[in-house]
Scaffold this active site. Structure first.
Site, PDB file in Angstrom:
ATOM      1  N   ASP A  76      -9.064  -4.528  -5.661  1.00  0.00           N
ATOM      2  CA  ASP A  76      -8.396  -3.386  -5.026  1.00  0.00           C
ATOM      3  C   ASP A  76      -8.567  -2.159  -5.923  1.00  0.00           C
ATOM      4  O   ASP A  76      -8.408  -2.254  -7.145  1.00  0.00           O
ATOM      5  CB  ASP A  76      -6.910  -3.728  -4.856  1.00  0.00           C
ATOM      6  CG  ASP A  76      -6.106  -2.634  -4.175  1.00  0.00           C
ATOM      7  OD1 ASP A  76      -6.695  -1.643  -3.707  1.00  0.00           O
ATOM      8  OD2 ASP A  76      -4.872  -2.784  -4.116  1.00  0.00           O
TER       9      ASP A  76
ATOM     10  N   SER B 209       0.831  -1.198   0.000  1.00  0.00           N
ATOM     11  CA  SER B 209       0.000   0.000   0.000  1.00  0.00           C
ATOM     12  C   SER B 209       0.876   1.264   0.000  1.00  0.00           C
ATOM     13  O   SER B 209       1.685   1.445  -0.911  1.00  0.00           O
ATOM     14  CB  SER B 209      -0.959  -0.039   1.199  1.00  0.00           C
ATOM     15  OG  SER B 209      -1.957   0.939   1.070  1.00  0.00           O
TER      16      SER B 209
ATOM     17  N   HIS C 206      -7.661  -5.274  -1.315  1.00  0.00           N
ATOM     18  CA  HIS C 206      -6.434  -4.622  -0.870  1.00  0.00           C
ATOM     19  C   HIS C 206      -5.867  -5.313   0.377  1.00  0.00           C
ATOM     20  O   HIS C 206      -6.578  -5.575   1.338  1.00  0.00           O
ATOM     21  CB  HIS C 206      -6.765  -3.150  -0.565  1.00  0.00           C
ATOM     22  CG  HIS C 206      -5.572  -2.278  -0.391  1.00  0.00           C
ATOM     23  ND1 HIS C 206      -4.634  -2.087  -1.380  1.00  0.00           N
ATOM     24  CD2 HIS C 206      -5.168  -1.530   0.670  1.00  0.00           C
ATOM     25  CE1 HIS C 206      -3.704  -1.248  -0.941  1.00  0.00           C
ATOM     26  NE2 HIS C 206      -4.004  -0.905   0.292  1.00  0.00           N
TER      27      HIS C 206
END
Length: 319
Positions: free
Chosen positions: A262, A163, A294
């Site tokens: 995601d 991320s 995600h």
């Protein structure tokens, strides 16, 4: 009496009018331990006394008995959390790095950095670079931490993150390639579900929903990087922007991991495609899990798909 709320950005944080910041998740911590858990020991070291920032080191327990000269691959890990939440001391990251360390038989260094909104971007990037330089100060065997001096193989250094940490990892590899005067060599980087974005969709399959795009822009522009001149087109966030050039990326190989559900999936795939087309001489491998969201591998670490990705990530480090 509790102060009034100035603004809220669920699920990340709440900001009060008196300036206090309340994080709504990612605040739990777990201590390091020299008692082997899953055959791994861990310990915290301060790398930036001025900012009171630490790294958490993970070492296979059997490595404490290695003979002189035996070295292990070194993984430098940058945690995610939208530049706002989580830390190397969060259970989700402590447990994940423990498993990676055991499975890859590597030395892992998980980096703490300053977070927004108290310390907006570029503080996190500055801290990550400072930590990397501190880690490489051990390359001649005379750094302040014996675990790194004794066990790190500086010919096999990998940098990875998920991320926001995937985003930071890319930029650190770019900086490593630019800093020719530094003896700082990365074997590879793992860019996992990277938080790359921009004002406009990267292609026709990218997120088109205006509310979603506005929501992500608000987090970046109002909390993470309020001083960005170009908003979400800041080169730190819009990594795939038209002016970006990856040819100087300072590593030999890149693992790009994306998840089909995601919001960042198309950005991650565009990043991999751009790497393959540019003049960078390394190799790119893409791992996609179509039906997951995600950082699913952190949220459901024992699922079949998470274990499959762990195997792929470990192979990237030891192959």
């Amino acid at each position: 009496m509790e102060s009034e709320i100035a603004s809220e950005f669920p699920p990340f944080c709440r900001i009060y009018k008196d300036g206090r910041v309340e994080r709504l998740m990612g605040t739990e911590t777990i201590p390091a331990s020299l008692d082997p858990t899953h055959d791994v020991v861990s310990k915290d070291f301060i790398y930036s006394p001025d900012l009171n920032l630490s790294v958490r080191l993970f070492l296979p327990h059997k490595s404490t008995k290695l003979t002189a000269g035996e070295k292990l691959p070194l993984l430098i890990y940058i945690h995610g959390g939208a530049w706002i939440i989580e830390s190397p001391f969060s259970p989700i990251y402590h447990n994940y790095l423990t498993e990676v360390t055991k499975s890859a038989n590597c030395l892992a260094v998980s980096v703490q950095y300053r977070r927004a909104p108290e310390d907006p971007v570029p503080a996190s990037y500055e801290d990550a670079w400072s930590a990397i330089q501190w880690i490489f100060s051990h390359s001649n065997g005379s750094g302040p931490v014996d675990w790194i001096n004794n066990h790190a193989d500086f010919d096999k250094v990998f940098l990875a993150g998920d991320s926001a940490g995937g985003n930071i990892s890319h930029h650190m590899a770019m900086k490593a390639g630019e800093e020719k005067n530094l003896d700082l060599k990365l074997k590879g980087i793992g860019v996992v579900h990277p938080a790359f974005w921009g004002t406009d969709p990267v292609d026709e399959y990218d997120v088109q929903d205006k509310e979603t795009r506005i929501g992500i822009a608000d987090v970046w522009e109002k909390i993470v990087s309020p001083n960005s001149v170009n908003g979400t087109d800041d080169p730190l966030f819009n990594v795939n922007g038209s002016g970006s050039d990856f040819s100087g990326l300072g590593c030999e190989k890149v693992l790009v991991a994306v998840a089909g559900k995601d919001v960042f999936v198309r950005q991650g795939l565009a990043y991999a495609a751009k790497l393959e087309k540019c003049e960078w001489k390394g190799t790119v491998e893409v791992v996609e899990e179509e039906d997951e969201g995600h950082v699913f591998h952190l949220e459901k670490p024992n699922s079949d798909k998470a274990l499959r990705f762990l195997k792929k990530f470990v192979e990237f480090i030891i192959d």
